[in-house]
Each structure stands twice: as structure tokens, then as C-alpha cells.
Design a protein around this motif. Structure first.
Motif, PDB file in Angstrom:
ATOM      1  N   VAL A 192     118.141  67.049 -40.152  1.00 35.62           N
ATOM      2  CA  VAL A 192     117.775  67.948 -39.061  1.00 35.62           C
ATOM      3  C   VAL A 192     118.788  67.781 -37.930  1.00 35.62           C
ATOM      4  CG1 VAL A 192     116.010  68.628 -37.400  1.00 35.62           C
ATOM      5  CG2 VAL A 192     115.329  67.721 -39.635  1.00 35.62           C
ATOM      6  N   PHE A 193     119.415  68.873 -37.502  1.00 38.19           N
ATOM      7  CA  PHE A 193     120.315  68.801 -36.356  1.00 38.19           C
ATOM      8  C   PHE A 193     119.469  68.593 -35.102  1.00 38.19           C
ATOM      9  CE2 PHE A 193     123.168  70.602 -39.404  1.00 38.19           C
ATOM     10  CZ  PHE A 193     124.424  70.153 -39.018  1.00 38.19           C
ATOM     11  N   TYR A 194     119.626  67.432 -34.486  1.00 41.39           N
ATOM     12  CA  TYR A 194     118.759  66.982 -33.394  1.00 41.39           C
ATOM     13  C   TYR A 194     119.388  67.224 -32.027  1.00 41.39           C
ATOM     14  CZ  TYR A 194     114.634  64.079 -32.341  1.00 41.39           C
ATOM     15  OH  TYR A 194     113.409  63.621 -31.942  1.00 41.39           O
ATOM     16  N   ALA A 195     120.700  67.168 -31.965  1.00 43.62           N
ATOM     17  CA  ALA A 195     121.443  67.455 -30.732  1.00 43.62           C
ATOM     18  C   ALA A 195     122.835  67.933 -31.121  1.00 43.62           C
ATOM     19  CB  ALA A 195     121.535  66.221 -29.843  1.00 43.62           C
ATOM     20  N   LYS A 196     123.377  68.843 -30.319  1.00 48.34           N
ATOM     21  CA  LYS A 196     124.694  69.388 -30.585  1.00 48.34           C
ATOM     22  C   LYS A 196     125.463  69.547 -29.278  1.00 48.34           C
ATOM     23  CE  LYS A 196     125.473  72.922 -33.046  1.00 48.34           C
ATOM     24  NZ  LYS A 196     126.682  72.312 -33.631  1.00 48.34           N
ATOM     25  N   ALA A 197     126.767  69.447 -29.375  1.00 48.89           N
ATOM     26  CA  ALA A 197     127.626  69.716 -28.223  1.00 48.89           C
ATOM     27  C   ALA A 197     128.910  70.342 -28.741  1.00 48.89           C
ATOM     28  CB  ALA A 197     127.925  68.434 -27.454  1.00 48.89           C
ATOM     29  N   GLU A 198     129.493  71.214 -27.951  1.00 50.49           N
ATOM     30  CA  GLU A 198     130.702  71.919 -28.351  1.00 50.49           C
ATOM     31  C   GLU A 198     131.842  71.600 -27.402  1.00 50.49           C
ATOM     32  OE1 GLU A 198     129.974  76.067 -28.627  1.00 50.49           O
ATOM     33  OE2 GLU A 198     128.365  75.871 -30.111  1.00 50.49           O
ATOM     34  N   GLY A 199     132.973  71.175 -27.982  1.00 53.85           N
ATOM     35  CA  GLY A 199     134.178  70.959 -27.204  1.00 53.85           C
ATOM     36  C   GLY A 199     134.869  72.270 -26.923  1.00 53.85           C
ATOM     37  N   GLU A 200     135.929  72.209 -26.141  1.00 51.17           N
ATOM     38  CA  GLU A 200     136.590  73.447 -25.703  1.00 51.17           C
ATOM     39  C   GLU A 200     137.296  74.178 -26.838  1.00 51.17           C
ATOM     40  OE1 GLU A 200     140.720  71.352 -24.067  1.00 51.17           O
ATOM     41  OE2 GLU A 200     139.308  72.298 -22.667  1.00 51.17           O
ATOM     42  N   ASP A 201     137.598  73.472 -27.926  1.00 51.61           N
ATOM     43  CA  ASP A 201     138.274  74.120 -29.054  1.00 51.61           C
ATOM     44  C   ASP A 201     137.316  74.465 -30.193  1.00 51.61           C
ATOM     45  OD1 ASP A 201     140.770  73.848 -27.807  1.00 51.61           O
ATOM     46  OD2 ASP A 201     140.974  71.796 -28.552  1.00 51.61           O
ATOM     47  N   LYS A 222     130.060  63.363 -24.925  1.00 50.30           N
ATOM     48  CA  LYS A 222     131.367  62.724 -24.732  1.00 50.30           C
ATOM     49  C   LYS A 222     132.288  62.976 -25.921  1.00 50.30           C
ATOM     50  CE  LYS A 222     129.606  58.887 -21.902  1.00 50.30           C
ATOM     51  NZ  LYS A 222     129.388  57.406 -21.872  1.00 50.30           N
ATOM     52  N   VAL A 223     131.735  62.846 -27.134  1.00 47.52           N
ATOM     53  CA  VAL A 223     132.545  63.026 -28.340  1.00 47.52           C
ATOM     54  C   VAL A 223     133.059  64.465 -28.433  1.00 47.52           C
ATOM     55  CG1 VAL A 223     132.487  63.047 -30.857  1.00 47.52           C
ATOM     56  CG2 VAL A 223     131.432  61.168 -29.617  1.00 47.52           C
ATOM     57  N   ALA A 224     132.212  65.429 -28.108  1.00 40.21           N
ATOM     58  CA  ALA A 224     132.639  66.825 -28.138  1.00 40.21           C
ATOM     59  C   ALA A 224     133.773  67.047 -27.149  1.00 40.21           C
ATOM     60  CB  ALA A 224     131.460  67.735 -27.813  1.00 40.21           C
ATOM     61  N   HIS A 225     133.670  66.448 -25.966  1.00 43.87           N
ATOM     62  CA  HIS A 225     134.714  66.592 -24.946  1.00 43.87           C
ATOM     63  C   HIS A 225     136.012  65.931 -25.413  1.00 43.87           C
ATOM     64  CE1 HIS A 225     136.584  66.862 -21.012  1.00 43.87           C
ATOM     65  NE2 HIS A 225     136.845  65.564 -21.069  1.00 43.87           N
ATOM     66  N   GLN A 226     135.901  64.756 -26.034  1.00 46.51           N
ATOM     67  CA  GLN A 226     137.090  64.023 -26.468  1.00 46.51           C
ATOM     68  C   GLN A 226     137.820  64.725 -27.606  1.00 46.51           C
ATOM     69  OE1 GLN A 226     134.678  60.157 -26.657  1.00 46.51           O
ATOM     70  NE2 GLN A 226     136.740  59.382 -26.378  1.00 46.51           N
ATOM     71  N   THR A 227     137.069  65.296 -28.540  1.00 45.75           N
ATOM     72  CA  THR A 227     137.681  65.889 -29.729  1.00 45.75           C
ATOM     73  C   THR A 227     137.953  67.380 -29.587  1.00 45.75           C
ATOM     74  OG1 THR A 227     135.519  66.360 -30.726  1.00 45.75           O
ATOM     75  CG2 THR A 227     136.530  64.210 -31.211  1.00 45.75           C
ATOM     76  N   GLY A 228     137.213  68.039 -28.698  1.00 44.47           N
ATOM     77  CA  GLY A 228     137.305  69.488 -28.591  1.00 44.47           C
ATOM     78  C   GLY A 228     136.550  70.208 -29.694  1.00 44.47           C
ATOM     79  N   GLU A 229     135.851  69.442 -30.545  1.00 42.91           N
ATOM     80  CA  GLU A 229     135.158  70.011 -31.698  1.00 42.91           C
ATOM     81  C   GLU A 229     133.642  69.985 -31.500  1.00 42.91           C
ATOM     82  OE1 GLU A 229     137.127  71.336 -33.674  1.00 42.91           O
ATOM     83  OE2 GLU A 229     138.955  70.176 -33.873  1.00 42.91           O
ATOM     84  N   HIS A 230     132.916  70.300 -32.571  1.00 37.63           N
ATOM     85  CA  HIS A 230     131.462  70.171 -32.578  1.00 37.63           C
ATOM     86  C   HIS A 230     131.091  68.708 -32.808  1.00 37.63           C
ATOM     87  CE1 HIS A 230     130.118  74.437 -32.808  1.00 37.63           C
ATOM     88  NE2 HIS A 230     131.339  74.616 -33.281  1.00 37.63           N
ATOM     89  N   LEU A 262     136.495  57.138 -34.054  1.00 34.32           N
ATOM     90  CA  LEU A 262     135.713  57.590 -32.907  1.00 34.32           C
ATOM     91  C   LEU A 262     134.234  57.705 -33.268  1.00 34.32           C
ATOM     92  CD1 LEU A 262     135.457  58.694 -30.033  1.00 34.32           C
ATOM     93  CD2 LEU A 262     136.062  60.962 -30.929  1.00 34.32           C
ATOM     94  N   VAL A 263     133.949  58.235 -34.434  1.00 32.06           N
ATOM     95  CA  VAL A 263     132.563  58.400 -34.866  1.00 32.06           C
ATOM     96  C   VAL A 263     131.896  57.038 -35.048  1.00 32.06           C
ATOM     97  CG1 VAL A 263     131.126  59.144 -36.808  1.00 32.06           C
ATOM     98  CG2 VAL A 263     132.857  60.686 -35.889  1.00 32.06           C
TER      99      VAL A 263
END
Length: 253
Positions: free
Chosen positions: A112-121, A92-100, A238-239
Motif C-alpha cells: 500500500v502506498f502510504y506516503a508519496k513525495a515528488e521531486g522537481e524532475d 527529503k529524498v524526493a528533494h534530493q533525487t528530484g524523483e518520486h 540513499l534509500v
């Protein structure tokens, strides 16, 4: 924060070989033996055992890490309630911000990076699930450190140090503790090009009812897009909100 006991020699050799394969990518037996200053026969025996069990692959030019590690790591992560609860919020955060957007946990004094998501930007970063980083170099890591006692933080720094990753990396303990104090006061930490040039991040810790830290959520983006009110207010809000949602959802999972 986990502690380490004295290693078993043969197991430690296997682990050392695996770590070297990760760093060297695909490499031959002789090259690996020279790199580790080990007998070629010893390295070959360990590699053959790892290959038989699916942990390394011989690709013709040498040996490389196999996907068996991905299977085991994926299984471990899937069983973790923190991942189950936090992963959809990271999306959700990636979608809202467009960021990682990232979920980071602490193991053995590292982040340790446990989960990641990428926004459109989002632009290309060097991070991937499972990547380990020094806690002092990321906003999520500093947010996690802020939940530890000063004695625990000093123990981590004694073991892992404060290496200079970029010209902006914090390499002085006093300065790091100043930032940790700020994080404890306002609830979030920042990373201003401290691990990757041109990248800024904001992170907040996730804790349970006992005050134990479970991990941290963060947002990473280019410095050009993480300026002024967005970097100092909007993204932190947001964070913090996302970390709180994860904490609440953990109670009712």
C-alpha cells in the motif's frame, strides 16, 4: 501480515459494491447490478445506505466513491507512528533525487502506498496514496517480502499469485526468491520496469528492534535517468540511509 476470517454476507456485499465503484468510477444502479450479478434492489439498498452515511455520492449520472473514505484513511494514517516519522524523510529524498519517493507498507499481503513525495524532475505516475499493488512487482514490495520467512512469502503468493503486469514482471517463484535472496544479502531491492514500463525503482525495508518489518522506502524514476552508478550505487545508498534514519528516529519518537 494479517489474516482473514469468514466474512459476514451483507457486509461482504457492501465491500464488493464499494470495490466495484472504485473500478467502474461513476456508474448507475442497473449497470452495477449487472456487473456484480446481483439483484438491482439489493444494490440500490446498499448504495442508499452508503450514501446516507457519506461513503458514496450520487452525481446525477450514477454513484461514485465519496470523500468520507479519505477522511477515515487520513485519520488512520495520521495515528501511525511510522507515517509520522517517515513522511518528512520521504520529502527529503524526493528533494534530493528530484524523483518520486515513496513509503510503502504491507496489509493483507499487498503493498500500500502510504506516503508519496515528488521531486522537481518527477514525471507523472499512476500511484497515489492508498493504491494497492502486488508486493512482487515493486522494489519496496520485494524489500518487504525479504523480511518475511519463506513460508510467509509462499502464503502470500498462494493467495495473490504472480500476475504479469508488464513484460518484465517476475511471474516465476524461483526467480522471485532469487531476487529476495539478493535483497537479503545487500539490503535493498530493485524493480526494472516490472510494474510500469520505462520506470525503475530502488527500495529498502524499515524494521524495528525485534526485526518486524514496518514498511519500506523507495525511489522511482525513468529508466533513462536510473542508469549505471546512479541505479546500482547512489540511489541504493540513499534509500538504505533513509531507511536507517527512519528506524533510528522510530526509537526516539
Amino acid at each position: 501480515m494479517a489474516t482473514q476470517d469468514a466474512p459476514v454476507g451483507s457486509v461482504q456485499t457492501t465491500v464488493t459494491i464499494i470495490q466495484a465503484l472504485r473500478d467502474l468510477e461513476s456508474t448507475g444502479v442497473s449497470e452495477l447490478a449487472d456487473h456484480l450479478d446481483l439483484p438491482t434492489s439489493t444494490v440500490f439498498d446498499h448504495l442508499r445506505t452508503l450514501e446516507t452515511n457519506g461513503f458514496v455520492v450520487s452525481d446525477g449520472d450514477g454513484y461514485r466513491i465519496g470523500t468520507r473514505f479519505l477522511e477515515i484513511g487520513g485519520y488512520a494514517r495520521k495515528q501511525d507512528p511510522v507515517y509520522k516519522v517517515a513522511e518528512p524523510e520521504i520529502q527529503k529524498v524526493a528533494h534530493q533525487t528530484g524523483e518520486h519517493a515513496n513509503l510503502v507498507i504491507e496489509e493483507f499481503g499487498k503493498g500500500v502506498f502510504y506516503a508519496k513525495a515528488e521531486g522537481e524532475d518527477a514525471f507523472q505516475l499512476d500511484t497515489h496514496v492508498g493504491k494497492q499493488v502486488h508486493l512482487s512487482t515493486t522494489s519496496a514490495g520485494k524489500a518487504i517480502l525479504a523480511e518475511f520467512t519463506d513460508e510467509e512469502i509462499h502464503a502470500i503468493l498462494d493467495e495473490h499469485g504472480l500476475p504479469e503486469i508488464t513484460e518484465h514482471t517476475i511471474t516465476d517463484r524461483d526467480r522471485l526468491f532469487e531476487e529476495i535472496a539478493e535483497c537479503r544479502e545487500r539490503g535493498f531491492a530493485t524493480d526494472d520496469e516490472e510494474r510500469i514500463p520505462g520506470v525503475r525503482c530502488v527500495g529498502a525495508a524499515i524494521t524495528d528492534d525485534d526485526g518486524d518489518v514496518l514498511g519500506a522506502v523507495s525511489v522511482s524514476g525513468p529508466k533513462s535517468g536510473m542508469q549505471d552508478e546512479r541505479f546500482h550505487d547512489a540511489i541504493p545508498d540513499l534509500v538504505l540511509r533513509t531507511a536507517n534514519v527512519i528506524e533510528v528516529n522510530m526509537k526516539y519518537r
